[in-house]
Design a protein around this motif. Sequence first.
Motif, PDB file in Angstrom:
ATOM      1  N   ASP A 148       1.153  16.242 -11.116  1.00  0.00           N
ATOM      2  CA  ASP A 148       1.371  16.649 -12.148  1.00  0.00           C
ATOM      3  C   ASP A 148       2.838  16.075 -12.672  1.00  0.00           C
ATOM      4  O   ASP A 148       3.879  16.545 -13.375  1.00  0.00           O
ATOM      5  CB  ASP A 148       1.427  17.889 -12.123  1.00  0.00           C
ATOM      6  CG  ASP A 148       0.427  18.804 -12.249  1.00  0.00           C
ATOM      7  OD1 ASP A 148      -0.576  18.483 -12.778  1.00  0.00           O
ATOM      8  OD2 ASP A 148       0.656  19.902 -11.929  1.00  0.00           O
ATOM      9  N   GLY A 149       2.570  14.718 -12.072  1.00  0.00           N
ATOM     10  CA  GLY A 149       3.808  13.432 -12.709  1.00  0.00           C
ATOM     11  C   GLY A 149       5.298  14.130 -11.748  1.00  0.00           C
ATOM     12  O   GLY A 149       6.352  13.559 -12.143  1.00  0.00           O
ATOM     13  N   ARG A 150       5.088  14.718 -10.873  1.00  0.00           N
ATOM     14  CA  ARG A 150       6.911  15.327  -9.750  1.00  0.00           C
ATOM     15  C   ARG A 150       6.247  14.553  -8.843  1.00  0.00           C
ATOM     16  O   ARG A 150       5.519  15.318  -8.135  1.00  0.00           O
ATOM     17  CB  ARG A 150       6.821  16.576 -10.489  1.00  0.00           C
ATOM     18  CG  ARG A 150       6.914  17.310 -11.776  1.00  0.00           C
ATOM     19  CD  ARG A 150       7.013  18.684 -11.583  1.00  0.00           C
ATOM     20  NE  ARG A 150       6.070  19.139 -11.634  1.00  0.00           N
ATOM     21  CZ  ARG A 150       5.808  19.734 -12.788  1.00  0.00           C
ATOM     22  NH1 ARG A 150       6.131  19.373 -13.273  1.00  0.00           N
ATOM     23  NH2 ARG A 150       4.815  20.605 -12.068  1.00  0.00           N
ATOM     24  N   ARG A 151       7.217  14.547  -7.475  1.00  0.00           N
ATOM     25  CA  ARG A 151       7.510  14.152  -6.028  1.00  0.00           C
ATOM     26  C   ARG A 151       6.809  15.087  -5.084  1.00  0.00           C
ATOM     27  O   ARG A 151       6.928  16.606  -6.155  1.00  0.00           O
ATOM     28  CB  ARG A 151       8.622  13.465  -6.080  1.00  0.00           C
ATOM     29  CG  ARG A 151       9.343  12.252  -6.440  1.00  0.00           C
ATOM     30  CD  ARG A 151      10.431  12.302  -6.427  1.00  0.00           C
ATOM     31  NE  ARG A 151      10.660  10.449  -7.082  1.00  0.00           N
ATOM     32  CZ  ARG A 151      10.442   9.705  -6.301  1.00  0.00           C
ATOM     33  NH1 ARG A 151       9.949   9.446  -4.546  1.00  0.00           N
ATOM     34  NH2 ARG A 151      11.140   8.241  -7.163  1.00  0.00           N
ATOM     35  N   VAL A 152       6.296  14.582  -4.574  1.00  0.00           N
ATOM     36  CA  VAL A 152       5.943  16.002  -3.799  1.00  0.00           C
ATOM     37  C   VAL A 152       6.864  15.576  -2.254  1.00  0.00           C
ATOM     38  O   VAL A 152       6.916  14.441  -1.761  1.00  0.00           O
ATOM     39  CB  VAL A 152       4.285  15.483  -3.178  1.00  0.00           C
ATOM     40  CG1 VAL A 152       4.281  16.142  -2.024  1.00  0.00           C
ATOM     41  CG2 VAL A 152       3.542  15.573  -4.164  1.00  0.00           C
ATOM     42  N   VAL A 153       7.380  16.563  -1.126  1.00  0.00           N
ATOM     43  CA  VAL A 153       8.070  16.196  -0.076  1.00  0.00           C
ATOM     44  C   VAL A 153       7.718  15.345   0.424  1.00  0.00           C
ATOM     45  O   VAL A 153       6.554  15.575   0.886  1.00  0.00           O
ATOM     46  CB  VAL A 153       8.193  17.559   0.167  1.00  0.00           C
ATOM     47  CG1 VAL A 153       7.399  18.297   0.787  1.00  0.00           C
ATOM     48  CG2 VAL A 153       9.222  17.384   1.632  1.00  0.00           C
ATOM     49  N   PRO A 154       8.443  14.575   1.340  1.00  0.00           N
ATOM     50  CA  PRO A 154       7.486  13.608   2.638  1.00  0.00           C
ATOM     51  C   PRO A 154       7.464  14.089   3.614  1.00  0.00           C
ATOM     52  O   PRO A 154       8.323  15.440   3.315  1.00  0.00           O
ATOM     53  CB  PRO A 154       8.766  12.277   2.604  1.00  0.00           C
ATOM     54  CG  PRO A 154       9.443  12.661   1.205  1.00  0.00           C
ATOM     55  CD  PRO A 154       9.763  13.654   0.933  1.00  0.00           C
ATOM     56  N   PHE A 155       6.463  13.764   4.239  1.00  0.00           N
ATOM     57  CA  PHE A 155       5.792  14.495   5.778  1.00  0.00           C
ATOM     58  C   PHE A 155       7.195  13.969   7.183  1.00  0.00           C
ATOM     59  O   PHE A 155       7.333  14.460   7.906  1.00  0.00           O
ATOM     60  CB  PHE A 155       4.723  14.377   5.686  1.00  0.00           C
ATOM     61  CG  PHE A 155       4.040  13.780   6.775  1.00  0.00           C
ATOM     62  CD1 PHE A 155       4.031  14.242   7.732  1.00  0.00           C
ATOM     63  CD2 PHE A 155       3.405  12.591   5.901  1.00  0.00           C
ATOM     64  CE1 PHE A 155       3.043  12.529   8.506  1.00  0.00           C
ATOM     65  CE2 PHE A 155       3.027  11.043   6.638  1.00  0.00           C
ATOM     66  CZ  PHE A 155       3.353  11.528   8.557  1.00  0.00           C
ATOM     67  N   ASN A 156       6.995  12.713   7.079  1.00  0.00           N
ATOM     68  CA  ASN A 156       8.059  11.576   7.607  1.00  0.00           C
ATOM     69  C   ASN A 156       9.036  10.943   7.371  1.00  0.00           C
ATOM     70  O   ASN A 156       9.730  11.624   5.960  1.00  0.00           O
ATOM     71  CB  ASN A 156       7.305  11.304   8.764  1.00  0.00           C
ATOM     72  CG  ASN A 156       6.696   9.948   7.400  1.00  0.00           C
ATOM     73  OD1 ASN A 156       7.206   9.442   6.324  1.00  0.00           O
ATOM     74  ND2 ASN A 156       5.822   9.584   8.015  1.00  0.00           N
ATOM     75  N   LEU A 157      10.162  10.437   8.003  1.00  0.00           N
ATOM     76  CA  LEU A 157      11.142  10.074   7.866  1.00  0.00           C
ATOM     77  C   LEU A 157      10.878   8.607   7.035  1.00  0.00           C
ATOM     78  O   LEU A 157      12.324   8.383   6.996  1.00  0.00           O
ATOM     79  CB  LEU A 157      12.102   9.990   9.030  1.00  0.00           C
ATOM     80  CG  LEU A 157      13.185  10.858   9.533  1.00  0.00           C
ATOM     81  CD1 LEU A 157      12.284  12.461  10.041  1.00  0.00           C
ATOM     82  CD2 LEU A 157      14.001  11.135  10.613  1.00  0.00           C
TER      83      LEU A 157
END
Length: 967
Positions: A129-138
């Motif tokens: 929805d146009g917003r960032r998703v938290v990354p799962f790795n470094l």
Amino acid sequence: MTLKTTQLRDAIVFALCVGATSLAGTGLASAQDASAPAAAPADADATTLDRIQVTGSRISIPGLTTNSPVMTVDREEINRNQPVTAEDFLKILPGATPAIGPGVNNGANGGATINLRGLGDNRTLVLMDGRRVVPFNLFGVVDTNVIPLALIDSVDLVTGGASAVYGADAVSGVVNFVLKRNFEGIEVNSSYGQSSKQDADRRNTTVTMGVNLDDGKGNVVLSVGKTDNDALLQGARDYSVFTLDSTDGSQGGSSVAIPTRIGGIGQFNPDTGGFGGINQRFNYNPYNYFQTALDRWQATALARYEVNEHAEAYAQVLYTRSDVASQVAPGGLFGAAFDIGIGNPMIPEPARQQLCSTFGVAAADCHVGSSSTVNAAVLRRSTELGTRTTDFQNKVFQTTLGLRGKINDNWRYDAYWSHGEADQLVVNGGFLSYTRSQQALLSTDGINCVDPSGGCIPINLWGKEGTFDPKTKKFLEVITFATQRVEQEVWSGTINGDLGDEFKSPLADYPIGLAFGLEGRKVDAMNQADAASRDPNEVQGAGGANPDVRGNLTLREAYVETIVPLISGKTGAYALNFEGGYRHTQFKSGQTDVDYGSYKYGLEWAPIETLRFRGMFQRATRAPNVNELFQPLTSSLDNSAVDPCQASELAKVGGPTSATGALCVATGVPAAILNSANGIDGPNSGQAYAYIGGNPILGPEKADTQTLGLVWQPTENLSVTLDYWKIDIKDAITRPLLGDALFGCYDQKLNPTLSVTHPMCQLMLGARNPTDGSLNEGARGPFLDRSNKGRIKTDGWDLGVRYGIPLSNEWGRLDFALDLTKTDSFDYQADPLVNNYDCVGVYGVSCNVAAGIIYDYKSSFRAVWSVKDFELGLNWRHLSSVDVEPGPITWYQPYTSIDAYDYFDLTMAYELPWNARVNFTVTNLADKKPPVVGGNIGSTTYNSGNTFPQYYDTLGRYFTLGLTMRF
């Protein structure tokens, strides 16, 4: 060990899920009551807070669109494919290159990622929805396992850079998952898939509940899902039962085999009791996975409520728990140097005498019971103790709270805060401890260890399979744990609208659109491993140490964007619009504190209503991630099929006494080993060590992207889009490849004088195992420095065609869809001192690491016939032919090219009378087998089971039956 959690996170998940369930239950009671009156329509004067905002721009003015090419995958197309993860259907799109997914086993990281244009999953920005998703790795990469498939309304893919709109990382493009809005009722989706060989099962079930509130002013949705994928062994397919050597086509395998091999002498021969006369390798294929196992639970809650025309509050909570299991061949001793007790009575006498002679043990000390030892590289596969397994246990939680609304008739605002946490616990089993193996190798009576502490049981290296007592597993095995955590916090505020009729072009019908705002992002990430994992030698066969990493980065940004209509409705200029934007970024991390900008400008010209030309130039950026900045230097496995200093390669240039042989000695190969009958060992299973890590002074990448194309829609049943795209990444964060160092040093074409002072030879100094001269276990590997010296360039064309034919006499409708990508070039140069690789239409180690496989042509053509409640479709997927990349290695001729591949998929759907839909899908209808090219012609990540499982279908003909019920 359990993953870190927080009471706050769990409380929010519980409260929202329970609240959404209770609200949905109230609404569903009305929906199922046939006699209940329909909800009254909302007030006709009520303000609709959402205008349509197209991915690629923050401006939402009816009649205006962005000039960036946007490809949309709609819900119907997703239903036809019946995927269990978003990666399943995105990787087959022509503009995408398969990245990490269920087809990656030895190289899996627990996620399923997206890679547009082959530029890397860390250069593809994933939004929801146009917003960032938290990354799962470094590495700053998003795991698409967290995307709630049941809630996807459509997926938008933006070609080219979009950093001016969305910030860092949008280099190759943007993938935006648009979720359903105003979902009401209950929907149950369930699917079950299985191959024609009755394996590789996939099961997916989701329940979605939603209710509208207060006459449509609000809406609450809860979706809960469960997914299970069964693992598929490579031994289950005839083309991958045996490991094939890509250099000669023989049944190859690993030199870590049974019987035992001792560096500098050779392989033990059980028939003679001594060394020599045999060369048996280990067939590791049957133990590896073609499809990794997945066990996933998802819960997603969405809520919004319009307080008044000036304020709509919204919230989104995402929680996913996914376990991904990978498996590789049994462990063992992989070539590290051990002290071997000469007096061990389990050593046959001929072997004992050869050990003493080779390593200079006096005859008086060469007898049973002697306490003398020799130090040598030991290679022995411990099949008796089982396979090596890695279990990735992921938990991802993200919450978003926002407020949006109308400021006045011309202006709107949207402000939100988002907090995400991604935790991963990695559990490794089946690996042998170095210290305990050393302890078990020292025995003078064959019954007791010299050091009996910890329950030590001596191990017997000398014989056929079965000499390892299974009871030793408890003592020898080391089970390791590592935790990884990423926290991301984003806050954003945007104002968008128009300047009104008073301030616009006198030749235009539309006002000037404008959007501006502020955005901040902070990422804290860490990796913490146990003591055994951090030790580069302790875990045998792990591929190197897993060092602790901790770091953070902060970005603060301000941006502005405009679309300026210049001319509207004139002869020769039905529309002429200018688009521009600028974003200023302040990036802080480690020793880096820089300010930089990204921008865009473009033009749209429609000479007539049905034909539109568009062009856009953008400066995109990517900030270095935590791993690139802070990973400590460590020895890790990289890929090379051969070592130029191994005997078979030296034989091509004159043998050990040649100038190349002298260079091998000058760069660390012991002369005695080089001149022995067997020489040094080549890379085990196409893998060798390199010395790599992060660089705290890295700066941002800069990419110039260009798109130029047209949109033609002469009728409502025909539309054609054609776009040229070009991406040029400067200051790319890269490192030299292992092949750059190896062949740059020892290949006379690249090092004409074969001088040890050559820059690539300088990287080889200190890189080799000092005992046996190899780049296997015990070697440091060449130092491959990560820097901003790289350059990556690619360009090509995208064609999209949509054509529909209404049929007469109630025969329904035929719809055709074609998407085709033609890649003209893909040039990858990690450093000015190393080769520039042209990766279009080739496969191999270097290009696999750099880009995967980039096809000249990749296309998808679908024909769908729909009549009343029935739909029948056929999809044709085409991959153009590819050849092995040019280079100094000689490959087995039949493995040097792959013909063009065509797959056909069948889809059927039927709407049942009771608000239900049945879907039936058959992928790879012709049950076409993948190409066979051996197991060491490409990178370990992608070249597995003698083929490329992420690129070519290894499951075979696959059936999926799905049922959707709505209440």
